[in-house]
Design a protein around this motif. Structure first.
Motif, PDB file in Angstrom:
ATOM      1  N   SER A  21      37.596  49.011  51.721  1.00 52.21           N
ATOM      2  CA  SER A  21      38.880  48.612  51.152  1.00 52.21           C
ATOM      3  C   SER A  21      38.868  47.125  50.803  1.00 52.21           C
ATOM      4  O   SER A  21      39.286  46.724  49.710  1.00 52.21           O
ATOM      5  CB  SER A  21      40.012  48.900  52.142  1.00 52.21           C
ATOM      6  N   ALA A  22      38.377  46.309  51.732  1.00 49.33           N
ATOM      7  CA  ALA A  22      38.304  44.867  51.482  1.00 49.33           C
ATOM      8  C   ALA A  22      37.446  44.573  50.257  1.00 49.33           C
ATOM      9  O   ALA A  22      37.821  43.774  49.387  1.00 49.33           O
ATOM     10  CB  ALA A  22      37.731  44.159  52.706  1.00 49.33           C
ATOM     11  N   LYS A  23      36.317  45.237  50.170  1.00 47.83           N
ATOM     12  CA  LYS A  23      35.409  45.023  49.041  1.00 47.83           C
ATOM     13  C   LYS A  23      36.068  45.415  47.722  1.00 47.83           C
ATOM     14  O   LYS A  23      35.936  44.718  46.707  1.00 47.83           O
ATOM     15  CB  LYS A  23      34.127  45.827  49.252  1.00 47.83           C
ATOM     16  N   SER A  24      36.799  46.525  47.732  1.00 48.50           N
ATOM     17  CA  SER A  24      37.473  46.988  46.522  1.00 48.50           C
ATOM     18  C   SER A  24      38.497  45.971  46.034  1.00 48.50           C
ATOM     19  O   SER A  24      38.546  45.635  44.843  1.00 48.50           O
ATOM     20  CB  SER A  24      38.158  48.332  46.794  1.00 48.50           C
ATOM     21  N   ARG A  25      39.317  45.444  46.949  1.00 49.56           N
ATOM     22  CA  ARG A  25      40.351  44.476  46.561  1.00 49.56           C
ATOM     23  C   ARG A  25      39.730  43.171  46.075  1.00 49.56           C
ATOM     24  O   ARG A  25      40.189  42.570  45.103  1.00 49.56           O
ATOM     25  CB  ARG A  25      41.290  44.196  47.733  1.00 49.56           C
ATOM     26  N   LEU A  26      38.681  42.730  46.743  1.00 40.48           N
ATOM     27  CA  LEU A  26      38.024  41.487  46.334  1.00 40.48           C
ATOM     28  C   LEU A  26      37.342  41.641  44.976  1.00 40.48           C
ATOM     29  O   LEU A  26      37.327  40.702  44.173  1.00 40.48           O
ATOM     30  CB  LEU A  26      37.000  41.066  47.392  1.00 40.48           C
ATOM     31  N   SER A  27      36.790  42.811  44.718  1.00 40.79           N
ATOM     32  CA  SER A  27      36.156  43.059  43.418  1.00 40.79           C
ATOM     33  C   SER A  27      37.185  42.975  42.296  1.00 40.79           C
ATOM     34  O   SER A  27      36.913  42.417  41.221  1.00 40.79           O
ATOM     35  CB  SER A  27      35.485  44.435  43.408  1.00 40.79           C
ATOM     36  N   MET A  28      38.376  43.520  42.540  1.00 44.33           N
ATOM     37  CA  MET A  28      39.446  43.432  41.550  1.00 44.33           C
ATOM     38  C   MET A  28      39.852  41.984  41.325  1.00 44.33           C
ATOM     39  O   MET A  28      40.069  41.550  40.187  1.00 44.33           O
ATOM     40  CB  MET A  28      40.653  44.247  42.020  1.00 44.33           C
ATOM     41  N   CYS A  29      39.930  41.221  42.414  1.00 41.30           N
ATOM     42  CA  CYS A  29      40.303  39.813  42.317  1.00 41.30           C
ATOM     43  C   CYS A  29      39.259  39.040  41.515  1.00 41.30           C
ATOM     44  O   CYS A  29      39.599  38.234  40.637  1.00 41.30           O
ATOM     45  CB  CYS A  29      40.449  39.229  43.716  1.00 41.30           C
ATOM     46  N   ALA A  30      37.980  39.280  41.807  1.00 47.00           N
ATOM     47  CA  ALA A  30      36.905  38.595  41.088  1.00 47.00           C
ATOM     48  C   ALA A  30      36.947  38.932  39.602  1.00 47.00           C
ATOM     49  O   ALA A  30      36.750  38.059  38.742  1.00 47.00           O
ATOM     50  CB  ALA A  30      35.553  38.983  41.682  1.00 47.00           C
ATOM     51  N   GLU A  31      37.226  40.187  39.300  1.00 42.44           N
ATOM     52  CA  GLU A  31      37.314  40.608  37.898  1.00 42.44           C
ATOM     53  C   GLU A  31      38.453  39.882  37.185  1.00 42.44           C
ATOM     54  O   GLU A  31      38.306  39.436  36.040  1.00 42.44           O
ATOM     55  CB  GLU A  31      37.530  42.122  37.830  1.00 42.44           C
ATOM     56  N   ASP A  32      39.586  39.742  37.862  1.00 43.75           N
ATOM     57  CA  ASP A  32      40.724  39.019  37.285  1.00 43.75           C
ATOM     58  C   ASP A  32      40.352  37.565  36.976  1.00 43.75           C
ATOM     59  O   ASP A  32      40.664  37.040  35.906  1.00 43.75           O
ATOM     60  CB  ASP A  32      41.910  39.032  38.255  1.00 43.75           C
ATOM     61  N   ILE A  33      39.702  36.913  37.943  1.00 50.44           N
ATOM     62  CA  ILE A  33      39.369  35.496  37.759  1.00 50.44           C
ATOM     63  C   ILE A  33      38.341  35.327  36.643  1.00 50.44           C
ATOM     64  O   ILE A  33      38.427  34.394  35.835  1.00 50.44           O
ATOM     65  CB  ILE A  33      38.849  34.884  39.074  1.00 50.44           C
ATOM     66  N   ARG A  34      37.372  36.228  36.588  1.00 47.22           N
ATOM     67  CA  ARG A  34      36.377  36.157  35.505  1.00 47.22           C
ATOM     68  C   ARG A  34      37.060  36.266  34.143  1.00 47.22           C
ATOM     69  O   ARG A  34      36.685  35.578  33.190  1.00 47.22           O
ATOM     70  CB  ARG A  34      35.351  37.282  35.661  1.00 47.22           C
ATOM     71  N   GLU A  35      38.060  37.129  34.068  1.00 45.08           N
ATOM     72  CA  GLU A  35      38.784  37.304  32.807  1.00 45.08           C
ATOM     73  C   GLU A  35      39.519  36.016  32.440  1.00 45.08           C
ATOM     74  O   GLU A  35      39.532  35.607  31.277  1.00 45.08           O
ATOM     75  CB  GLU A  35      39.772  38.467  32.943  1.00 45.08           C
ATOM     76  N   GLU A  36      40.118  35.376  33.448  1.00 43.82           N
ATOM     77  CA  GLU A  36      40.801  34.106  33.208  1.00 43.82           C
ATOM     78  C   GLU A  36      39.819  33.031  32.745  1.00 43.82           C
ATOM     79  O   GLU A  36      40.129  32.207  31.880  1.00 43.82           O
ATOM     80  CB  GLU A  36      41.499  33.642  34.491  1.00 43.82           C
ATOM     81  N   LEU A  37      38.623  33.043  33.318  1.00 44.25           N
ATOM     82  CA  LEU A  37      37.632  32.010  32.999  1.00 44.25           C
ATOM     83  C   LEU A  37      37.113  32.118  31.564  1.00 44.25           C
ATOM     84  O   LEU A  37      36.577  31.148  31.025  1.00 44.25           O
ATOM     85  CB  LEU A  37      36.460  32.085  33.975  1.00 44.25           C
ATOM     86  N   LYS A  38      37.261  33.276  30.960  1.00 42.40           N
ATOM     87  CA  LYS A  38      36.810  33.428  29.577  1.00 42.40           C
ATOM     88  C   LYS A  38      37.549  32.475  28.646  1.00 42.40           C
ATOM     89  O   LYS A  38      36.992  32.013  27.649  1.00 42.40           O
ATOM     90  CB  LYS A  38      37.015  34.873  29.112  1.00 42.40           C
TER      91      LYS A  38
END
Length: 290
Positions: A107-124
């Motif tokens: 569960s922790a890994k799933s939520r963190l993966s979503m968070c990382a994906e969000d930040i990567r999108e912002e960094l674009k």
């Protein structure tokens, strides 16, 4: 729920139908809520879809009108929404930390993966945003911790390396950033060490030591930084000893001891003093064993 985080892989107990995360309920033979024998566990896809929609919706928040936002018009009132993924990021990290503490690692890994994906999108669209890079580095480090706990050393190293890559690009004047970077490097070193790759382990330990040495020059009055330097010196020296470089190892242990012996702490810093004495005791034993 057992882990106190939002449901992940929602599952219901048979026959009582109480619902939990799959990873949480698999630890029990009796339902934690009613005590009924668990005869089986079934996925609850409908409930999980509801949870997932809630998480997706957390990325949007009602705001006053701002140029460039998306407009959603209802029957009476016009409502303006704007993407606020970093607010969702904080929410996801909190959920992940709750799950991790409760040993619901998937569960922790799933939520963190979503968070990382969000930040990567912002960094674009904000590649030079130091705050985003710092946050992504921290989240990637936590993902590394999840993989390490799950026994996936290869993925853990990949996440730690990417974390270090992002954090290394940032100014090293933030002690929290320095700590996160040096810890990621040390964790890679640990995994390489346990895998028997001593030369690689030493390389990462030495990089962590360099980061901490630089920080202690700027923040010599911060006791925790001095203890961190001594700890890194001990890690490098330990590898040197295992590589057969005894004289170099002894020099490293002795330098670490001098750092800690010079460090004077007040009575209000009892926890740091305990840590200092613990590391100092370890270092002295290393010299006794030479």
């Amino acid at each position: 729920m057992v882990c106190q985080a939002l449901l992940h892989e929602s599952s219901k107990c048979v026959p009582c139908s109480h619902k939990f995360c799959k990873a949480c309920i698999l630890r029990f033979k009796d339902c934690p809520l009613c005590g009924a024998d668990i005869e089986g566990i079934e996925p609850d896809d409908e409930l999980q879809a509801l949870v997932d929609r809630f998480i997706d919706g957390h990325a949007r928040i009602k705001r006053s009108h701002v140029a460039g936002t998306e407009e959603v018009t209802g029957d009476k009132n016009k409502v303006i929404y704007e993407d606020v993924s970093m607010e969702r990021g904080a929410f996801l990290v909190r959920q992940a930390m709750r799950a991790f503490r409760a040993h619901n690692i998937e569960s922790a890994k799933s939520r963190l993966s979503m968070c990382a994906e969000d930040i990567r999108e912002e960094l674009k669209s904000s590649q030079d945003n130091q705050e985003l890079c710092s946050q992504l580095g921290a989240v990637l480090g936590m993902l590394g911790d999840c993989c390490r706990t799950l026994g996936d050393a290869t993925s853990a190293i990949t996440y730690y390396e990417e974390s270090a890559e992002f954090l290394s690009k940032l100014p090293q004047n933030d002690l929290e950033l320095v700590h996160t970077l040096s810890v990621s490097l040390n964790k890679i070193g640990d995994l390489r060490y346990y895998d028997g790759d001593l030369h690689s382990a030493r390389s990462y330990y030495a990089r962590s030591l360099d980061v901490r040495r630089t920080a202690v020059i700027e923040h010599s009055a911060v006791a925790s930084q001095v203890i961190d330097v001594a700890t890194s010196l001990a890690k490098v020296a330990d590898v040197d000893r295992n590589l057969g470089n005894e004289s170099v190892a002894v020099e490293g242990f002795e330098e670490a001891i001098k750092c800690l012996e010079k460090l004077k702490l007040g009575s209000e810093e009892a926890s740091l003093e305990q840590r200092r004495l613990s590391v100092l005791d370890f270092l002295r034993k290393q010299l006794d064993d030479k």
